[in-house]
Each structure stands twice: as C-alpha cells, then as structure tokens.
Design a protein around this motif. Structure first.
Motif, PDB file in Angstrom:
ATOM      1  N   GLY A  19       0.801  -1.225   0.000  1.00  0.00           N
ATOM      2  CA  GLY A  19       0.000   0.000   0.000  1.00  0.00           C
ATOM      3  C   GLY A  19       0.828   1.266   0.000  1.00  0.00           C
ATOM      4  N   PRO A 125      -5.143  -2.338   0.837  1.00  0.00           N
ATOM      5  CA  PRO A 125      -4.670  -1.763  -0.423  1.00  0.00           C
ATOM      6  C   PRO A 125      -5.238  -2.514  -1.628  1.00  0.00           C
ATOM      7  CG  PRO A 125      -2.839  -2.712   0.853  1.00  0.00           C
ATOM      8  CD  PRO A 125      -4.103  -3.061   1.554  1.00  0.00           C
ATOM      9  N   ARG A 131      -2.118   3.343   0.943  1.00  0.00           N
ATOM     10  CA  ARG A 131      -2.249   3.671   2.366  1.00  0.00           C
ATOM     11  C   ARG A 131      -1.628   5.020   2.703  1.00  0.00           C
ATOM     12  NH1 ARG A 131      -0.741  -2.320   4.838  1.00  0.00           N
ATOM     13  NH2 ARG A 131      -2.893  -3.074   5.004  1.00  0.00           N
TER      14      ARG A 131
END
Length: 511
Positions: A19, A125, A131
């Motif tokens: 992510g 993700p 993220r």
C-alpha cells in the motif's frame, strides 16, 4: 567429525510495505507543478498556508473515517513513552480543527487557510488504492453563512480550469447533509442506536462510484456485500421499501456518476423540496442549497460548472451541512479494460461540530480537499502535466584526480551553476573515460565538458554536443573513424565556457 559448512547469512529482501509506493523524479516534479497551480488559485482567493504535523494524539483525530472495518479504526497508531496514543493523520481537516482550537485566541476569524501533505489510512490496499497519499486542502473556519460554501465551490471550479481541465470535462457537484438526514428521517432510519445505521447508510451511498447501484443496494440491505476476494461488508439493515425510497429521493436511479441530463438543477431542488414537505421532513438543507445556487449563478457559474445533485454523499461522519465533490467527466480505461468516467478527484463540505469538540463553542467551518495523486493521474491522461522534461545536467568529466585538477573541475561546475545552468562533476571512478561517457549518455546529459592537462595548459576546454554527436555518429561505420572524427566535439577558450555552454543549450532547445 568434519565441521559443518557455515550457512551464508540470508540477504535481506528489499521490499516496500503493502500500500506504499516510491515516487520517481518525474512524478515529484509533476506534483510540484500541479500544486503550484492550485496554490496560485487559493492565494488569489485570499487563503494563507499553514502546516500541521503528520502525527496527532489519537483522541484529537476522532473516529470519522469512512471505513472502520480495519484494525486501529483505520489509522496507524503508536504509543508514546508517556503511554498516550498517537496516530498518523488520516486527513488534513481533523488536525486543522485541533490547530484552530489550540490557537483560538490568536487566530483571526474567519480563518482562511490552505495546506498540502501526506495522509495515511490503515485500509486494505488495492489497484490505485494506497495507504499513503497526498491531499491539498482549503478551509474557512468561523464563517457560518452559506456564502463560504458557495465560495469553496467556485474556487474548485477555478482550480480545475487553472489546471487546464476545460468546461465539460469537470463538474462540481453539490448536496447537503441535512437533505440526506431529512430523507433518512422520512424513511425511518434508526435513531436510537447511536447513529450506527445512519452512518452505515451514508457509507453505502458513498460507494456508488465503486460498486454501482447494485452494490449500493446490497450495502443498504440486510445481507450486505461480498467482494471479489471474498471479504464481506455488513449491510445497513434497511428493508426493500426503505431502500427504494432512498434511491428515488437521492436520484441514484437516474444519476450516471457526475453527469447531468440537461434538466435544470433548480427544478431538481424544487421537486426535492416538495417531496420532503409532503413527507413532513425538514427542508432546511434544500433552502441552503437554493441560497448557494443563487450566489454561484449570480457570479456566472452555471450548471455546466457547479451542479446541484442530491446523490452526492461524502462518507466522512463529521459533515453537517453542504457537501461537494469535484468530478472529472471524461472517459478512461480501467484495469479491466472497460471505458469508465474518471470520477471524483476531491471533495469536502461543512463541518460545524469539529472544532466544538475541543472548545465547547460553536465554530462553523467548511473546506475542500483535493486528492493530489488521483488528480495528477487525470491531468496526465489529458496531457496537461509533465510534458516539459527537465533538462539533464551538463557533465564535467574528470581526467585527473589530483587536488589541483579536481578544484579546477569543481570551479567549472560552480561557474555553470552560478549562471543558472544545471551541472555536475563526475563522481565515479575517473580511470575509465569511456565509462564517464556512457554515464553521460544514460543520464541524458546534453553537453559533456572535457579538460585534460594539455587543454588546461593552453586555457582550452573541449565541449561535446551529445545530441549532435549522436546524429553524426549514426553515419560513422568504424570505431577508428569515430575516435578520429570525435562527432559533436569542439574546442573553446576556457574563459568562454559559460557563454559557449549557454549558446549550445539554446541551439539544442531550438532544434
């Protein structure tokens, strides 16, 4: 007994966290270019910059995320040495509320501010879903009137156009959380459960862009929705009659992700007001939308730029009044090869209760947040960003590595830099000159500067035009002929270095 062979230490695997992604020089420069254009619009509207830290105390952030099915309530948290929990900010609005409350006696209200920075979300993700991502916000704190909301919508329209997105390729869609509250009250969404069902309904409606009408209906119902990976999201628990009334009232049965059908949004608001009145529900939210519409239309912003649409939701819990989204209407190809509209690149709304959590006093506020990475992708799709390549540096080669020679080479580099020319001195092993030339070629250096002992004694410098050299080299058949011809290379007086480099760069640019 023979000694056992010693095991080689295992190499550490280089990997980025899920992510999270590294950013290239091109992406960084494109982002800076875009942020500069956005900042120019915000400054023109009278907004000033402010910066808050990436970490906040967790209780100051609150629990306002649109998704709470992840550990740590969707945030990344650590415990400080005084046992207080801190979290990486998940947006830039909650930290601003803390900043205003902490400095309420020094800040002049209304407080008009903008900021950009990284935000972090502990979410699953996926393709295009990270993220860590950058936001660029503008907020007005201390302005209770809808004129502040109207200004946000106009500023976002101006920002889209400043970035080169033409009318017809974007729209600012506007609704009011009070309208959604009135609709939910009219269908008897639960009020005695601490707001859980209401929030579940809002989050479900906010997923239209992702899951379409069918997915939203599943999320509104009792069974919930199962995604392609098998993960299940619990439904809001509404019955079929409640779902159909919400779908009809918000216009999800007609909307096509940000486009409008040509029907007057004034008529849409009038019909909505009539329907809510017949249900005995509050029409305060519709009246506010009508007031905003009057302001923006008087300022020349027609519905091809700012569109009043009861299907706009915004998933964050802290919104209390008008909410808005910037949507891009042109088609792109998604990861499945399907043609879809690009969709939302930013949004915001009024959050009158966020500062009050700290002060106990009503401090009205409204703001807008741009998703920088997503908008940058859109601008690249339109060919509006990153088109001007940054010129690679002029390279000063190193023929001798004694201190006196290195000082002379460094002086050349500093003279070029002082004239505003990007330049560097070769920092690798200078023994192999061909390696320096390969480095210059891979780096894309436009000019290489060469000075050996003989040139230095005669106050001369060799310039190699790498662009012209490549062109000439294409017609040379043997290495011997190449070395003899030295394509693109010529000698100048050392005193004329800066002027000659400037001239050559200008010739290259014009060509």
């Amino acid at each position: 007994m023979a000694d056992k062979k010693k095991k080689k230490p295992q190499k550490l695997k280089a990997r980025s966290p899920r992510g999270f992604v590294d950013r290239s020089a091109a992406d960084i420069r494109a982002t800076d270019e875009m942020i500069g254009k956005i900042r120019e619009v915000y400054e023109r509207y009278g907004f000033d910059p402010v910066e808050t830290p990436a970490f906040e105390y967790t209780d100051c952030l609150g629990k306002f995320l649109p998704d709470t099915d992840r550990p740590n309530a969707g945030v990344f948290s650590v415990q400080d040495d005084d046992e207080q929990w801190m979290s990486l900010r998940y947006d830039l609005t909650a930290p601003l509320a803390r900043h205003v409350a902490e400095n309420i006696n020094e800040i002049t209200l209304p407080y008009r501010t903008y900021r950009n920075g990284w935000v972090f979300r502990n979410e699953k993700p996926g393709p295009g879903r990270f993220r860590q991502f950058m936001q660029f916000d503008a907020d007005t704190v201390g302005a209770p009137g809808v004129q502040a909301d109207a200004e946000m919508c106009m500023m976002m329209a101006d920002t889209m156009e400043a970035l080169g997105i033409k009318r017809g390729d974007y729209v600012i869609r506007v609704n009011n959380r009070k309208v959604l509250d009135a609709i939910m009250a009219s269908v008897q969404v639960a009020e005695d459960d601490g707001g859980e069902q209401r929030l579940a309904v809002l989050r479900a409606l906010d997923k239209f862009d992702k899951f379409g009408l069918e997915g939203v209906v599943q999320l509104l119902g009792t069974k919930g929705r199962m995604d392609e990976s098998g993960d299940h999201t619990k439904g809001a628990g509404l019955n079929d009659a409640q779902i159909m009334r919400i779908v009809n009232a918000t216009g999800w049965n007609e909307v096509s992700s940000g486009s409008n059908s040509g029907v007057s949004d004034g008529l849409t608001l009038a019909n909505l007001e009539k329907a809510l009145s017949l249900d005995g529900a509050s029409i305060e939210g519709v009246k506010e939308l009508e007031a905003i519409r009057g302001i923006v239309r008087a300022a020349g912003y027609e519905q091809d730029r700012i569109w009043f649409d009861p299907s706009v939701v915004r998933g964050l819990e802290y919104y209390t009044g008008p909410v808005y989204e910037a949507e891009l209407l042109f088609d792109v190809t998604n990861e499945k090869g399907e043609k879809v509209q690009f969709g939302s690149v930013g949004g915001g709304g009024r959050y009158d209760g966020l500062v009050k959590r700290f002060t106990g006093q009503d401090v009205p506020a409204t703001g807008f947040s741009i998703g920088v990475s997503r908008l940058m992708t859109a601008l690249k799709n339109l060919g509006k960003l990153g088109q001007d390549e940054v010129l690679a540096p002029v390279l000063v080669t190193v023929m001798d590595k004694d201190t006196e020679s290195l000082g002379a080479y460094q002086k050349m580099v500093q003279d070029l830099r002082g004239a505003g020319i990007r330049a560097e001195m070769y920092q690798g092993n200078p023994k192999d000159f061909s390696k320096q030339m390969r480095y210059a070629d891979k780096r894309g250096c436009p000019i290489v500067i060469i000075q050996g002992n003989e040139e230095r004694e005669n106050s001369k410098v060799q310039l190699k035009d790498m662009i012209e050299g490549k062109r000439q080299a294409a017609a040379i058949e043997s290495n011997e002929e190449y070395r003899a011809a030295r394509p693109g290379q010529f000698e100048i007086d050392a005193a004329d270095l800066v002027d000659e480099v400037k001239k050559l760069l200008a010739v290259q640019a014009s060509a």
